[in-house]
Design an enzyme around this catalytic site. Structure first.
Site, PDB file in Angstrom:
ATOM      1  CD  GLU A   1      -2.990   0.901   0.011  1.00  0.00           C
ATOM      2  OE1 GLU A   1      -3.249   1.923  -0.680  1.00  0.00           O
ATOM      3  OE2 GLU A   1      -3.501  -0.199  -0.208  1.00  0.00           O
TER       4      GLU A   1
ATOM      5  CD  GLU B   1      -3.045   5.298  -6.311  1.00  0.00           C
ATOM      6  OE1 GLU B   1      -3.298   6.054  -5.346  1.00  0.00           O
ATOM      7  OE2 GLU B   1      -3.764   4.339  -6.623  1.00  0.00           O
TER       8      GLU B   1
END
Length: 157
Positions: free
Chosen positions: A87, A94
């Site tokens: 994560e 991102e």
């Protein structure tokens, strides 16, 4: 390409509170503070990370409840770490992609983001498999289900 770690970029005309660090950390404590800030930011900004952390806490509580053995704790800890680490990487990818493409669509940006999200999904799948393998005998034993042939033999003696 030469390193710019020791160069200081001055932001002329900006108040001091708006100037941002552009060089390497000068001390271990400053680096530690920045690292903790990164952890705080991902927890505040990323809903999925908060979900992973809450589930990790619940898994750890379940492990304490069932009295996992040391080897089981190793696998559970690694499974949780793999998901949380993936994560972190997903968030990094991102952010970098968003920085590069800004608000424009680009098929490679979509590819990078989708693959990063897919990596998290794979990590969660591996975590689920590991947790099922580890917790299954403990849960079955709680309900009196024999999970081992030698346990079955001992019950008849």
């Amino acid at each position: 390409m030469a390193s710019r770690d020791n160069e200081r970029t001055e932001l002329e005309g900006l108040p001091d509170h708006e100037k941002r660090q552009t060089v390497r950390n000068g001390s271990f404590l400053k680096a530690l503070r920045n690292s903790l800030n990164g952890i705080w930011l991902i927890l505040v900004r990323e809903r999925n990370m908060r979900i992973h952390v809450v589930l990790a806490f619940l898994i750890l509580v379940a492990g304490l409840h069932y009295g996992l053995y040391r080897a089981d704790w190793l696998w559970v800890t690694m499974a949780i770490f793999i998901v949380i680490f993936s994560e972190f990487l997903n968030t990094i990818i991102e952010a970098v992609v968003d920085l590069v493409v800004e608000k424009k669509y680009h098929p490679l940006a979509k590819l990078a983001k989708d693959v990063a999200a897919g990596a998290v999904l794979v990590a969660v799948g591996v975590e689920i498999i590991i947790l099922l393998l580890i917790f299954q005998p403990y849960v079955w034993r709680q309900f009196g289900i024999v999970t081992n042939f030698s346990d079955l033999l001992h019950r008849f003696q």
